[in-house]
Scaffold this motif. Structure first.
Motif, short mmCIF file in Angstrom:
data_model
loop_
_atom_site.label_atom_id
_atom_site.label_comp_id
_atom_site.label_asym_id
_atom_site.label_seq_id
_atom_site.Cartn_x
_atom_site.Cartn_y
_atom_site.Cartn_z
N ALA A 155 77.28 -5.48 -31.87
CA ALA A 155 77.05 -5.78 -30.45
C ALA A 155 75.57 -6.01 -30.17
O ALA A 155 75.20 -6.91 -29.41
CB ALA A 155 77.58 -4.63 -29.58
N CYS A 156 74.71 -5.20 -30.79
CA CYS A 156 73.27 -5.37 -30.55
C CYS A 156 72.77 -6.71 -31.10
O CYS A 156 71.94 -7.37 -30.47
CB CYS A 156 72.49 -4.22 -31.19
N ILE A 157 73.27 -7.10 -32.26
CA ILE A 157 72.86 -8.39 -32.84
C ILE A 157 73.43 -9.53 -31.98
O ILE A 157 72.73 -10.50 -31.66
CB ILE A 157 73.34 -8.51 -34.29
N ALA A 158 74.70 -9.39 -31.60
CA ALA A 158 75.32 -10.43 -30.76
C ALA A 158 74.56 -10.58 -29.46
O ALA A 158 74.35 -11.69 -28.96
CB ALA A 158 76.78 -10.06 -30.47
N LEU A 189 83.19 2.86 -37.96
CA LEU A 189 83.64 1.64 -37.26
C LEU A 189 82.95 1.51 -35.90
O LEU A 189 82.56 0.41 -35.48
CB LEU A 189 85.16 1.65 -37.08
N VAL A 190 82.79 2.64 -35.22
CA VAL A 190 82.10 2.60 -33.92
C VAL A 190 80.65 2.18 -34.12
O VAL A 190 80.12 1.34 -33.38
CB VAL A 190 82.20 3.98 -33.22
N GLY A 248 89.19 9.98 -42.71
CA GLY A 248 89.52 9.29 -41.46
C GLY A 248 88.45 9.43 -40.39
O GLY A 248 88.05 8.44 -39.77
N ASP A 249 87.96 10.65 -40.17
CA ASP A 249 86.95 10.87 -39.12
C ASP A 249 85.68 10.06 -39.40
O ASP A 249 85.09 9.46 -38.50
CB ASP A 249 86.57 12.36 -39.05
N ALA A 250 85.29 10.09 -40.68
CA ALA A 250 84.06 9.38 -41.06
C ALA A 250 84.26 7.87 -40.89
O ALA A 250 83.35 7.17 -40.43
CB ALA A 250 83.71 9.70 -42.51
N GLN A 261 84.83 -5.46 -32.23
CA GLN A 261 84.53 -4.09 -31.87
C GLN A 261 85.77 -3.42 -31.30
O GLN A 261 86.55 -4.06 -30.63
CB GLN A 261 83.43 -4.04 -30.80
N PRO A 262 85.91 -2.12 -31.56
CA PRO A 262 86.99 -1.41 -30.88
C PRO A 262 86.72 -1.47 -29.38
O PRO A 262 85.58 -1.31 -28.95
CB PRO A 262 86.85 0.03 -31.40
N ALA A 263 87.75 -1.70 -28.59
CA ALA A 263 87.56 -1.83 -27.15
C ALA A 263 87.05 -0.53 -26.54
O ALA A 263 86.51 -0.52 -25.46
CB ALA A 263 88.87 -2.22 -26.50
#
Ligand SMILES: [Zn+2]
Length: 585
Positions: free
Chosen positions: A78-81, A70-71, A63-65, A25-27
């Protein structure tokens, strides 16, 4: 086998941070959910799959999309982890509860294997996006490098093998968690037996050591069987991925971009030259101080003057209230974070039957809170473990994820920053004893790290080794890096000593990180001896970078060089020696 050398007693109980095994994940990812429905619990595949479909079908050509995607991908991961972490935590807290075991197995058999090909699909989508190469470098270069590396290593046929491997690790935990002995009139766990290693009564120490060794040997064959199967599985995974052996696979899978197997082999040699003589000298001092010749394996943790063991706390509540004061003195904000953890019930500290061995800090990735697991029995080691895992917990609050080599700088660094504040637990010569033990532990750690790491280099570059060759290689490493204790009459216990190191079973090749990180932590400490406030500020700034920078930059931010060659190792060992010389025996 307990206490093959003082370092091994410590290192074998060293912590393990559970692998998350999903996308990085991006920090900078936000805490509040923006993609996964708030409150949704991702506890079965039917609830998870639609989110993968949405990500698969989204256009990420701009780029924006791509950044938004990515977020969101990071949030789903993160939710699965978090679901996996929760089931792992609950299982390790009570390994003899069949429902908890079933829930954890359900995750590794029915959820994780389905996520992996879908993660791969999304990773490929990322690499194919025309916008990927144009993302802001500072923020995305590490993430992009990581995703490309995962894409290159992924093989569909390895998913089932990884599930099999995870199930074998669970069997190892169950066998270890069930190891108890009748001693001193009651049933005790092996972590509980560790208390006796510090008893002044030598015969009591010997009996405790022996009963533990015998208990471990009862499971030796079962563990050999599990390990054989693990080595075969791991080698097959490596071949499937086009690697020569599992060592190459593990280095790529662990994303070790900044060092090679050859650097590790050079580190083993540096430890042999620089640290092993210092470690053996400490044991000779011990032998003379105790007036015992030869030194036996049950003599390695007792006080040099026969004083009773340090008993820094009696209950988990007392441990928490004292360690809170230590953290507040290191840094007021960190102290506040620890109090919050305690109040919110993110701690399970006391040893009891059925609990998995060791200690670890786990991160609930989505809600961004830590959890600390320990087997506290009231010894000094528990204070160190608590402070160590506290360092990991502060890292979790500061940033979402970080490479292990630096994560252990957070924890070992905190142990050293706290060293001058242990008077919350000890007074007078007890304080000096506690510091001495901790500093000696640093010197003893390096030979043990070299032993475990070198053992794995051998095992996985010789995947067809026999059990006999495994034992012989282990014994050769013990002669190369081990201490002076005499194991006569306990040769079997010595030869199976590797089985007590859970990392070998559960997280292969995860051990050199302790050596690399200890060197980072020692540099943070050296800075703190000059200027505590400035060193803590840099430490916290570095923690806040999470995994957003390559290792050399994370180390530099903390005020340390990323280097584990003899040139960095030797002066730091000298510093530890100098500090030891200031303390009475
Ligand atoms: Zn750690």
């Amino acid at each position: 086998m307990p206490d093959a050398c003082p370092g091994s007693a410590n290192a074998a109980r060293a912590d393990r941070r559970p692998e998350q095994g999903v996308a990085p994940q991006p920090a900078c990812a936000a805490y509040a959910r923006q993609f996964v429905e708030p409150g949704a619990v991702l506890n079965d595949w039917a609830r998870i799959e639609p989110y993968y479909d949405l990500l698969r079908d989204r256009n990420i050509d701009e780029g924006d999309a791509l950044e938004r995607w990515l977020v969101d991908y990071g949030e789903l991961a993160a939710c699965i982890a978090e679901e996996g972490t929760d089931r792992h935590v609950k299982m390790t807290c009570q390994t003899d509860d069949p429902d908890r075991k079933a829930a954890f197995l359900d995750f590794i058999e029915n959820i994780e294997p389905k996520c992996k090909p879908r993660n791969h699909e999304l990773n490929v989508k990322h690499t194919q996006s025309p916008a990927a190469g144009a993302l802001p470098k500072q923020r995305y270069r590490v993430l992009d490098r990581s995703i490309r590396s995962q894409v290159a290593l992924f093989r569909e046929e390895n998913v089932a093998l990884e599930t099999e491997e995870a199930k074998l690790a669970q069997q190892y935990q169950q066998i270890s968690g069930a190891q108890t002995v009748e001693f001193d009139g009651r049933e005790q766990t092996l972590p509980q037996l560790a208390r006796y290693a510090e008893e002044a009564d030598r015969e009591l120490r010997r009996r405790a050591w022996e009963v533990e060794a015998e208990r471990r040997l009862k499971d030796a064959e079962a563990l050999e069987e599990i390990f054989d199967r693990m080595v075969r599985l791991r080698h097959q995974m490596a071949l499937n991925a086009g690697c020569a052996d599992y060592r190459e696979f593990a280095f790529r899978n662990r994303q070790r971009f900044d060092y090679t197997p050859q650097d590790c082999l050079a580190f083993h040699e540096a430890v042999e030259r620089t640290v092993v003589p210092a470690s053996r000298a400490l044991e000779r001092t011990r032998r003379e101080a105790l007036g015992l010749d030869p030194l036996r394996p049950w003599d390695l943790d007792v006080d040099l003057k026969g004083r009773p063991p340090l008993r820094p706390f009696a209950t988990a509540d007392e441990l928490c209230s004292k360690v809170s004061k230590v953290f507040h003195r290191v840094d007021a904000e960190l102290g506040g974070q620890f109090d919050e953890m305690h109040e919110q019930g993110y701690l399970d500290l006391e040893s009891r039957k059925g609990k998995a061995p060791g200690g670890y800090q786990a991160t609930y990735e989505a809600s961004r809170h830590p959890f600390i697991f320990m087997n506290a029995v009231g010894v000094q080691w528990d204070v160190r473990t608590m402070i160590h895992e506290g360092g990991h917990a502060f890292h979790c609050y500061a940033a979402r994820s970080s490479p292990i080599e630096f994560a252990e700088v957070a924890s070992f660094g905190m142990e050293l920053l706290a060293l001058g504040r242990l008077d919350e637990f000890y007074r007078g010569d007890e304080l000096a004893r506690a510091k001495r033990t901790q500093l000696e532990g640093i010197i003893d750690l390096f030979p043990w790290v070299a032993t475990i790491d070198a053992f794995q280099h051998f095992l996985y570059t010789h995947p067809d080794h026999t059990r006999k060759q495994r034992r012989e290689h282990w014994l050769a490493l013990r002669r190369r890096f081990g201490g002076i204790a005499d194991y006569s009459g306990y040769e079997e216990a010595l030869a199976y000593g590797w089985q007590r190191q859970l990392h070998l079973f559960e997280v292969p090749f995860y051990y050199i990180e302790y050596g690399i990180a200890k060197l980072g932590a020692l540099q943070v400490w050296r800075n703190a001896l000059e200027d505590h406030g400035a060193a803590v500020r840099r430490y916290r700034q570095a923690l806040a970078l999470g995994g957003s920078r390559p290792l050399p930059e994370l180390f530099a931010a903390a005020g340390a060089a990323f280097d584990f060659s003899e040139g960095t190792l030797a002066p730091l060992i000298e510093l530890v020696q100098q500090e030891l010389d200031k303390l009475p025996l």
